[in-house]
Design an enzyme around this catalytic site. Structure first.
Site, PDB file in Angstrom:
ATOM      1  CG  HIS A  86       0.444   6.057  -0.340  1.00 20.20           C
ATOM      2  ND1 HIS A  86      -0.624   6.383  -1.044  1.00 20.20           N
ATOM      3  CD2 HIS A  86      -0.065   5.432   0.760  1.00 20.20           C
ATOM      4  CE1 HIS A  86      -1.755   6.033  -0.602  1.00 20.20           C
ATOM      5  NE2 HIS A  86      -1.251   5.484   0.520  1.00 20.20           N
ATOM      6  CG  HIS A 145      -2.049   1.006   1.372  1.00 22.13           C
ATOM      7  ND1 HIS A 145      -3.279   0.872   1.288  1.00 22.13           N
ATOM      8  CD2 HIS A 145      -1.733   2.331   1.338  1.00 22.13           C
ATOM      9  CE1 HIS A 145      -4.033   1.978   1.390  1.00 22.13           C
ATOM     10  NE2 HIS A 145      -3.052   2.925   1.490  1.00 22.13           N
ATOM     11  CD  GLU A 146       1.479   3.339   3.600  1.00 19.68           C
ATOM     12  OE1 GLU A 146       1.506   4.294   3.119  1.00 19.68           O
ATOM     13  OE2 GLU A 146       0.585   3.039   4.221  1.00 19.68           O
TER      14      GLU A 146
END
Lengths: 176, 285
Positions: free
Chosen positions: B134, B130-131
């Site tokens: 980003h 997930h990160e």
């Protein structure tokens, strides 16, 4: 929503998905020779067709798009790929299909105007951490210095996939 | 002296317990080690449960980076964009407040993995994926400009955050089985419910990172949903399963090499990291 699946169908005026026999009357287009690198190995089209027809992918496609997947384009592409060396219209149809897919994917990326894409990576990406954080993360960095070499050497040695784990790789993947 | 909190992070919630600070701090109160002026200091521990947990978090970060194809491909994609990504500089295991799972710090360009709630491998891999989305979006586009400019145009900054969260939710989470188990869809009535799951997860993440109300978050997500839901970089497809061998057998890696996400490209763009051999993809065309 205009989702971009890998089954992209964007009409181009000079392209068609008819079988190769119906296109023999048209003249060969020499401009497409430059784009022959777009064509992927035929086993990939076969694999995509197999996955597209599988039950798991059908459920996933229904979940995401609410409709049944259309696998005809992969079938056409696979046929054209097998005949690309013998049949010029098949080669051209395949190249045009790949151009369509590539255009759809890049259009999805550039159509995202929520943010401005950078020309250069951010300058502060590698800047040293602030001094306040440095004291607190001393233990982190001491522990992770070995991890860097391990990761880089794993990319160097094994490529993107990394060292293969037996149970994970041998179940369904025919392209190893 | 306490510096004005001048950074933005996407702090991701794992459970609903959280108290709201008074001013907008872009989620930095979750990560006390990251605020330069805070009184809280994270002591370095060498013995005890917390040391073990910290070491286990680091070990699992390394394990996930070595085995998970999505994480490895995301690291290669970030490096292919010219941002050198290394575990020692760009990933950090730390204890967080509240029950968060992790966040991305665009000020220091670090992925912060919380070792509070999860430190076992599946959770760490999920957080890291997930990160990394980003981080990838931060590498290829302007995500955060600084507190002053962010305050000038709050809607645009909220839109960028919502865009990243939508992409992270659709590419890493909301697979059919997980959506069924977590209640985002029914057992059999799941046609077209992926968008509902993505919107819900993105809304949760956006509300966790900014001090805004729920209707504002929903409006931001609605504003950007069409454009951001269609942007599937760097994968090019919505993965059908957390295990790539169940969905598409890592073909996104082969396809990604044609769009500039490859080890050769990473080697060219960044001097240090990710030098890879030519046999990176199984069937090179």
């Amino acid at each position: 929503v205009n989702p971009t699946d890998h089954l992209a169908t964007m009409p181009i005026a000079e392209a068609s998905t008819k079988p190769a026999e119906e296109q023999q009357s048209q003249q060969p287009n020499p401009k497409l020779d430059r784009y022959s690198w777009l064509i992927r190995p035929c086993s990939i089209y076969k694999e995509e067709l197999r996955v597209c027809r599988s039950r798991a992918y059908r459920k996933h496609h229904e979940f995401v798009y609410g409709a049944q997947p259309d696998c005809s384009q992969w079938a056409v592409d696979y046929d054209n790929c097998l005949q690309q060396n013998d049949d010029r219209p098949a080669f051209e149809a395949l190249v045009l299909s790949e151009m369509r897919r590539r255009h759809a994917r890049l259009r999805a990326m550039t159509g995202n105007d929520v943010w401005q894409y950078r020309d250069q990576p951010p300058a502060e990406w590698n800047s040293p951490l602030p001094s306040g954080a440095a004291e607190a993360s001393t233990v982190d960095r001491l522990t992770l210095t070995g991890a860097d070499e391990a990761l880089n050497s794993s990319f160097e040695q094994y490529g993107v996939l990394g060292p293969m784990s037996i149970g994970a790789r041998m179940s369904q993947c025919t392209l190893l | 002296e306490r510096q004005p909190s001048s950074a933005s992070t996407a702090a991701d919630e794992s459970s609903a317990s959280k108290s709201a600070p008074s001013s907008e701090d872009y989620g930095y109160s979750v990560f006390p080690k990251r605020d330069p002026g805070a009184d809280y200091k994270a002591p370095a521990r060498f013995i005890g449960f917390r040391a073990w947990r910290h070491n286990r978090c680091l070990k699992n970060v390394l394990d996930c980076s070595m085995t998970d194809p999505f994480i490895r491909y995301l690291i290669v994609a970030i490096r292919s964009r010219g941002c050198s990504f290394t575990l020692s500089r760009n990933v950090s295991c730390e204890r967080c407040r509240f029950s968060f799972s992790g966040g991305y710090d665009p000020m220091r360009k670090q992925v912060a993995v919380c070792e509070n709630e999860f430190w076992a491998k599946p959770g760490i891999c999920s957080v890291l994926r997930h990160e990394l989305i980003h981080a990838f979006d931060d590498c290829r586009a302007v995500m955060f400009k600084g507190a002053d400019e962010e305050a000038k145009e709050p809607n645009e900054s909220l839109d960028r955050l919502a865009c990243t969260e939508i992409r992270a939710a659709s590419l890493n989470h909301c697979m059919l089985g997980a959506a069924k188990m977590e209640g985002y869809t029914g057992m059999f009535n799941y046609a077209g419910q992926h968008q509902h799951c993505v919107k819900s997860k993105a809304l949760m993440s956006v509300l966790a990172a900014r001090q805004i109300s729920r209707p504002e978050g929903e409006a931001a997500i609605e504003r950007v949903f069409d454009r951001c839901y269609a942007d599937l970089e760097p994968f090019g497809r919505i993965p059908a399963s957390l295990k790539s061998f169940r969905s598409d057998c890592d073909r996104f890696i082969i396809d990604g090499a044609r769009y500039g996400y490859s080890i050769q490209e990473a080697r060219q763009r960044t001097g240090n990291a990710a030098s890879g051999s030519a046999s990176g993809s199984p069937s090179a065309s």
